[in-house]
Design a protein around this motif. Structure first.
Motif, PDB file in Angstrom:
ATOM      1  N   THR B  46     -27.758-104.178  73.899  1.00 13.66           N
ATOM      2  CA  THR B  46     -28.940-103.463  74.367  1.00 13.66           C
ATOM      3  C   THR B  46     -28.562-102.082  74.883  1.00 13.66           C
ATOM      4  OG1 THR B  46     -30.018-105.535  74.944  1.00 13.66           O
ATOM      5  CG2 THR B  46     -30.849-103.554  76.010  1.00 13.66           C
ATOM      6  N   GLN B  85     -36.411-105.917  73.715  1.00 12.30           N
ATOM      7  CA  GLN B  85     -36.114-107.341  73.818  1.00 12.30           C
ATOM      8  C   GLN B  85     -37.181-108.055  74.650  1.00 12.30           C
ATOM      9  OE1 GLN B  85     -32.176-107.710  75.363  1.00 12.30           O
ATOM     10  NE2 GLN B  85     -32.007-109.887  74.957  1.00 12.30           N
ATOM     11  N   ASP B 163     -34.272-104.642  69.202  1.00 17.75           N
ATOM     12  CA  ASP B 163     -33.462-105.474  70.085  1.00 17.75           C
ATOM     13  C   ASP B 163     -33.971-106.907  70.037  1.00 17.75           C
ATOM     14  OD1 ASP B 163     -31.639-106.294  71.892  1.00 17.75           O
ATOM     15  OD2 ASP B 163     -32.283-104.972  73.522  1.00 17.75           O
ATOM     16  N   GLU B 164     -33.335-107.721  69.256  1.00 20.99           N
ATOM     17  CA  GLU B 164     -33.711-109.136  69.094  1.00 20.99           C
ATOM     18  C   GLU B 164     -35.219-109.319  68.899  1.00 20.99           C
ATOM     19  OE1 GLU B 164     -31.710-111.870  71.598  1.00 20.99           O
ATOM     20  OE2 GLU B 164     -30.206-110.417  72.214  1.00 20.99           O
TER      21      GLU B 164
HETATM   22 MG   LIG Z   1     -29.810-107.325  75.253  1.00 14.42          MG
END
Ligand SMILES: [Mg+2]
Ligand SMILES: Nc1ncnc2c1ncn2[C@@H]1O[C@H](COP(=O)(O)OP(=O)(O)OP(=O)(O)O)[C@@H](O)[C@H]1O
Lengths: 327, 338
Positions: B46, B85, B163-164
């Motif tokens: 991140t 995220q 991010d994910e």
């Molecule tokens: Mg992260």
């Protein structure tokens, strides 16, 4: 009742009795009783004030106090007017009274001489309280945002310092402020009172709002800044809408303080900038305090704060439930 | 679209920079390339994205996008789209307003009709067009993430940072969106830097995978290279399902090893099994996953897990013979030996 129905009913009552989230009906009743008792206790003085405002002066000071009485508008008439005593002959020689207040006044062998100071004092209160609330909340929001989001050198000390302005009683600083204001030409001015209340309220506003803004994740602003907004624009578009609850709550606290403030107002204002709180108790009738007029002034004095709180009630409640659900 | 170059980028947090989140990363992402960063939690994935986006300032190193150095440039002027995220949507806005938000920014000044067309097109793309008027807090986790991806896709930035983005979706939707996202990226020719924990996402979507560990970029290469040719134990352990088996050297005496070998890494494809009454290993138990079986094997004191054909006729307690076919060798320091 069919057997199937009764089983399902028992099943439901059993689940509610043991449910963790749903309070049982017994605890709901207890809570309701407590709330009602508390509400009644806090309402009694207000109700008494309102009742006094619609009594005639003799009824208002009769002992034992009268619960049943003929309502009279005299308190409100006296609140808004000044009167002079006249001989019955002179009053009889006057033309027909114009309006109720004229008539009520003449029954007491008086005639209306002119408007009282109540309206201008009330207007002062409105201007000073709402003006200082606006300033305090505006400055407080910006300062709270700064403290919440930026590395402010000595932030903790500054925050403590800001709070410490509220630690002493107003009377302790009244004399220095009085001298200062005289020097600056701010004594007995609406601007002076507005600045003073702003200064006092800003500390409260910063502390309350910092808590609310801390709760708003920075990711939202970061996302907005990546989406093409400057920090200031992100603040306006993303932070402010999410902070409305906090801002509303803070505004109510600030307004209540500024609206009810008595000590500074009675020390620093006497004439043109006097607010309603020091004015109302000074309403004198014949032979002492004119209680119905004082009560009438107090009743009217309560209205703006009531309206403001009701207008913001939705924001306040939404904020409470919003936070509860989200966490 | 544009290429992205990171040179020696570092970032520390904490008092006096005590916590190195990102440690001297060199990374070049070509124009139109899909790069996946894979790493355990806390590896600095991140932080790397935030540095590129300009939300964090690097302590050292330079970042340039499309040849333009980014130092001192505000996030708004970097021409980047970011899928976070967490907290991916503006909670006070509807789905439609969330999607339109980047297009309405003062930096872009698009007209209403263009915005509307783009929003509706993207909403269809991420299949959220039936919920456009919903408050964004009234969505399921999966719907929120689709809107978040949509909010990035409404723009045509130099680079997409994600991010994910698929982490809170169920397996089926994740599989679908994985393909969809890859297709969209190809169609747009988009440059995309994508962070995930999920090795299947990494293997299926990436042009190249970068393995991060403790803030360092340990290895970067095509999925094939990373899988077949890991630089060290850490990288080898990241990929492969079931996990790579790490055997101390000497467990199987007849395996020839390069000098200095400490550990032997054996994935399913490195393990040959045969039923044999006098075999060197024993089947502990079998996990039936439907399409395949995980075979838990005990070799001396060492436990191994490998894939087996569902119709391989073994049962717990059976003896089998286990041998290795060109496994991976690792030295004392965990580095790969060839
Ligand atoms: Mg992260
Ligand atoms: N703002 C911050 N302040 C202090 N430490 C931070 C901050 N942001 C990240 N870190 C630390 O830096 C390291 C890397 O964090 P990062 O968020 O980049 O990890 P990640 O690879 O994204 O992990 P995850 O997979 O859990 O999201 C972590 O040890 C984290 O604690």
């Amino acid at each position: 009742m069919s057997p199937a129905k009764s089983t399902s009913a028992t099943a439901r009552s059993v689940t509610t009795a043991h449910s963790v989230v749903e309070p049982s009906s017994r605890s709901k009743r207890i809570a309701a009783t407590l709330v009602i008792v508390y509400a009644v206790v806090t309402m009694i003085p207000l109700v008494w004030i309102f009742l006094t405002s619609i009594k005639s002066p003799p009824d208002s000071i009769s002992y034992p106090p009268k619960i049943l009485f003929t309502p009279s508008i005299e308190g409100y008439c006296n609140l808004f007017t000044t009167r002079t005593r006249q001989t019955p002959e002179y009053i009889a020689s006057l033309p027909e009274p114009e309006g109720v207040c004229d008539a009520v006044t003449r029954e007491r062998n008086m005639v209306i001489a002119g408007p009282s100071n109540f309206l201008p004092r009330f207007a002062n209160s409105l201007i000073i309280a709402f003006g200082s609330t606006f300033l305090a909340v505006g400055l407080g929001t910006l300062a709270a945002y700064g403290f919440s989001r930026f590395k402010v050198p000595l932030a903790d000390d500054l925050l403590f310092f800001i709070l410490s302005t509220r630690m002493m009683p107003p009377i302790a600083v009244a004399i220095p402020i009085y001298l200062m204001y005289r020097q600056l030409g701010l004594s007995d001015t609406a601007l002076g009172m507005m600045l003073l209340y702003t200064a006092v309220n800003v500390s409260l506003a910063v502390w309350l709002l910092k808590g609310f803004i801390d709760e708003i994740p920075r990711e939202y602003e970061e996302a907005a800044m990546i989406d093409g907004y400057s920090r200031l624009q992100a603040f306006r578009k993303v932070v402010l809408p999410q902070a409305t609850t906090g801002i509303a709550a803070t505004a109510i606290f600030c307004l209540i303080f500024a609206w009810n403030e008595y000590a500074f107002a009675s020390l620093l204002t006497s004439g043109s900038a006097q607010t309603a709180p020091p004015f109302i108790p000074t309403i004198i009738g014949e032979g002492g305090q004119d209680w119905p007029a004082v009560a009438a002034g107090t009743t009217i004095f309560l209205v703006p704060i009531l309206v403001f709180t009701i207008l913001l009630r939705k924001q306040l409640l939404r904020g409470i439930t919003f936070g509860a659900v989200r966490k | 679209m544009a290429d992205v170059v990171l040179k020696g980028v570092s970032k520390s947090f904490g008092k006096g920079g005590s916590k190195r989140a990102v440690d001297g990363i060199d990374l070049t992402i070509a124009d139109g390339e899909f790069v996946v960063l894979l790493g355990p939690t806390g590896a600095g994935k991140t932080t790397t994205l935030r540095l590129i986006a300009g939300i964090e300032t690097p302590d050292a190193g330079t970042i340039s996008i499309g040849g333009r150095p980014m130092a001192g440039l505000a996030p708004a002027s970097r021409d980047i789209a970011f899928v976070f995220q967490q907290y991916s949507l503006y909670p006070h806005l509807t789905v439609y307003e969330n999607l339109a938000f980047p297009l309405r920014s003062p930096a872009r000044r698009m007209n209403g009709a263009t915005i509307d067309a783009r929003v509706r097109e993207v909403a269809r793309m991420v299949r959220i067009d039936h919920k456009l008027e919903n408050r964004s807090t009234r969505l399921s986790g999966g719907e929120m993430q689709r809107v978040a991806i949509g909010r990035a896709l409404v723009r045509r930035p130099s680079i997409y940072l994600m991010d994910e983005p698929l982490s809170s979706l169920d397996a089926k939707l994740r599989g679908e969106l994985r393909l969809e996202l890859k297709r969209i990226q190809k169609d747009l020719g988009a440059t995309l830097l994508y962070v995930t924990h999920d090795q299947i996402e990494a293997m299926t979507m990436a042009d190249r995978i970068g393995i991060l560990a403790e803030g360092r970029l340990v290895q970067i290469g095509t999925p094939r290279e990373i899988y077949a040719d890991p630089a060290n134990l850490h990288v080898a352990a990241r990929l492969g399902q079931p996990h790579i088996n790490l055997l101390p050297v000497g467990l199987l005496p007849d395996v020839p090893t390069p000098p200095g070998t400490k550990t032997i890494g054996a994935r399913t494809e490195h393990i040959a099994l045969a039923r044999e009454a006098a075999g060197n290993a024993r089947v502990d138990w079998i996990e039936h996953l439907g399409d395949q079986n995980h075979l838990h094997i005990r070799l001396g004191e060492q436990k191994l897990v490998t894939l087996a054909d569902p119709d391989m006729a073994v049962s717990p307690g059976d003896r089998i013979s286990l041998s290795l076919k060109s496994p991976l060798y690792f030295g004392q320091d965990g580095q790969r030996l060839v």
